[in-house]
Design a protein around this motif. Structure first.
Motif, PDB file in Angstrom:
ATOM      1  N   UNK A  24      75.461  11.734  33.596  1.00  0.00           N
ATOM      2  CA  UNK A  24      75.270  10.691  32.595  1.00  0.00           C
ATOM      3  C   UNK A  24      75.454   9.326  33.248  1.00  0.00           C
ATOM      4  N   UNK A  25      75.001   8.288  32.561  1.00  0.00           N
ATOM      5  CA  UNK A  25      75.082   6.907  33.043  1.00  0.00           C
ATOM      6  C   UNK A  25      74.452   6.727  34.424  1.00  0.00           C
ATOM      7  N   UNK A  26      73.342   7.423  34.673  1.00  0.00           N
ATOM      8  CA  UNK A  26      72.602   7.230  35.909  1.00  0.00           C
ATOM      9  C   UNK A  26      72.995   8.136  37.059  1.00  0.00           C
ATOM     10  N   UNK A  27      74.105   8.868  36.921  1.00  0.00           N
ATOM     11  CA  UNK A  27      74.530   9.772  37.993  1.00  0.00           C
ATOM     12  C   UNK A  27      73.772  11.089  37.888  1.00  0.00           C
ATOM     13  N   UNK A  28      73.277  11.579  39.017  1.00  0.00           N
ATOM     14  CA  UNK A  28      72.624  12.887  39.013  1.00  0.00           C
ATOM     15  C   UNK A  28      72.830  13.572  40.359  1.00  0.00           C
ATOM     16  N   UNK A  29      72.585  14.856  40.354  1.00  0.00           N
ATOM     17  CA  UNK A  29      72.701  15.668  41.556  1.00  0.00           C
ATOM     18  C   UNK A  29      71.300  16.092  41.960  1.00  0.00           C
ATOM     19  N   UNK A  67      83.756   8.626  39.853  1.00  0.00           N
ATOM     20  CA  UNK A  67      84.546   7.437  40.206  1.00  0.00           C
ATOM     21  C   UNK A  67      83.709   6.442  40.997  1.00  0.00           C
ATOM     22  N   UNK A  68      82.921   6.943  41.942  1.00  0.00           N
ATOM     23  CA  UNK A  68      82.057   6.047  42.721  1.00  0.00           C
ATOM     24  C   UNK A  68      80.996   5.397  41.847  1.00  0.00           C
ATOM     25  N   UNK A  69      80.481   6.150  40.864  1.00  0.00           N
ATOM     26  CA  UNK A  69      79.513   5.563  39.937  1.00  0.00           C
ATOM     27  C   UNK A  69      80.151   4.429  39.151  1.00  0.00           C
ATOM     28  N   UNK A  70      81.385   4.630  38.693  1.00  0.00           N
ATOM     29  CA  UNK A  70      82.086   3.578  37.947  1.00  0.00           C
ATOM     30  C   UNK A  70      82.320   2.352  38.819  1.00  0.00           C
ATOM     31  N   UNK A  71      82.692   2.568  40.078  1.00  0.00           N
ATOM     32  CA  UNK A  71      82.873   1.441  41.004  1.00  0.00           C
ATOM     33  C   UNK A  71      81.554   0.695  41.212  1.00  0.00           C
ATOM     34  N   UNK A  72      80.470   1.437  41.353  1.00  0.00           N
ATOM     35  CA  UNK A  72      79.157   0.807  41.538  1.00  0.00           C
ATOM     36  C   UNK A  72      78.754   0.022  40.287  1.00  0.00           C
ATOM     37  N   UNK A  73      79.072   0.548  39.111  1.00  0.00           N
ATOM     38  CA  UNK A  73      78.751  -0.165  37.869  1.00  0.00           C
ATOM     39  C   UNK A  73      79.552  -1.465  37.773  1.00  0.00           C
ATOM     40  N   UNK A  74      80.809  -1.451  38.227  1.00  0.00           N
ATOM     41  CA  UNK A  74      81.619  -2.677  38.246  1.00  0.00           C
ATOM     42  C   UNK A  74      81.010  -3.692  39.202  1.00  0.00           C
ATOM     43  N   UNK A  75      80.602  -3.215  40.393  1.00  0.00           N
ATOM     44  CA  UNK A  75      79.961  -4.108  41.352  1.00  0.00           C
ATOM     45  C   UNK A  75      78.649  -4.645  40.813  1.00  0.00           C
ATOM     46  N   UNK A  76      77.941  -3.843  40.046  1.00  0.00           N
ATOM     47  CA  UNK A  76      76.677  -4.266  39.453  1.00  0.00           C
ATOM     48  C   UNK A  76      76.905  -5.424  38.493  1.00  0.00           C
ATOM     49  N   UNK A  77      78.015  -5.399  37.766  1.00  0.00           N
ATOM     50  CA  UNK A  77      78.339  -6.504  36.870  1.00  0.00           C
ATOM     51  C   UNK A  77      78.678  -7.769  37.636  1.00  0.00           C
ATOM     52  N   UNK A  78      79.187  -7.618  38.876  1.00  0.00           N
ATOM     53  CA  UNK A  78      79.541  -8.778  39.698  1.00  0.00           C
ATOM     54  C   UNK A  78      78.380  -9.262  40.566  1.00  0.00           C
ATOM     55  N   UNK A  79      77.415  -8.392  40.823  1.00  0.00           N
ATOM     56  CA  UNK A  79      76.293  -8.699  41.702  1.00  0.00           C
ATOM     57  C   UNK A  79      75.658  -7.402  42.148  1.00  0.00           C
ATOM     58  N   UNK A  80      74.799  -7.468  43.154  1.00  0.00           N
ATOM     59  CA  UNK A  80      74.089  -6.285  43.633  1.00  0.00           C
ATOM     60  C   UNK A  80      75.050  -5.323  44.336  1.00  0.00           C
ATOM     61  N   UNK A  81      75.230  -4.085  43.817  1.00  0.00           N
ATOM     62  CA  UNK A  81      76.168  -3.155  44.438  1.00  0.00           C
ATOM     63  C   UNK A  81      75.738  -2.678  45.818  1.00  0.00           C
ATOM     64  N   UNK A  82      74.451  -2.679  46.099  1.00  0.00           N
ATOM     65  CA  UNK A  82      73.971  -2.235  47.400  1.00  0.00           C
ATOM     66  C   UNK A  82      74.486  -3.167  48.486  1.00  0.00           C
TER      67      UNK A  82
END
Length: 111
Positions: A24-29, A67-82
């Motif tokens: 969910x929320x963009x995470x997939x295997x 957890x990594x997805x949540x961290x990436x979503x936080x970074x996305x709110x601050x700027x480009x997570x990549x």
């Protein structure tokens, strides 16, 4: 509202072609024909679809991937997570500055 569980992830079998199993929320295997299972996170940045790779299952558990997805979503709110992820993974990362290009007109091409 998680869709995947650890038991479901372990039970996923490779098929003839690679396929995705969404959490969910963009995470997939991503399950490849060779049997490898890779965690990916799909998101949109400035109107374009982007993809982050987190790691291989079982090296990276379902909880760790979430957890990594949540961290990436936080970074996305601050700027480009990549970009931020690249800098945090490589402390010596220095962005390169490309030299200015000069326009060449057809008249000056052979000059």
């Amino acid at each position: 509202m998680p869709v995947l569980s650890d038991a479901k992830v372990r039970a996923l079998k490779p098929k003839e072609k690679p396929y995705k199993q969404a959490d969910f929320d963009g995470l997939f295997l991503l399950v490849n024909p060779g049997g490898s299972k890779l965690w990916r996170f799909k998101y949109r940045w400035m109107g374009k679809e982007k993809l982050l790779s987190f790691g291989k299952y079982p090296d990276l558990s379902l909880k760790q991937a979430r957890d990594q997805r949540e961290n990436a979503r936080k970074l996305l709110n601050e700027g480009n997570p990549t970009t931020r992820r690249s800098r945090s993974m490589c402390p010596h990362f220095m962005p390169t500055i490309s030299p200015a290009r000069t326009a060449v007109s057809p008249a000056n091409k052979n000059a």
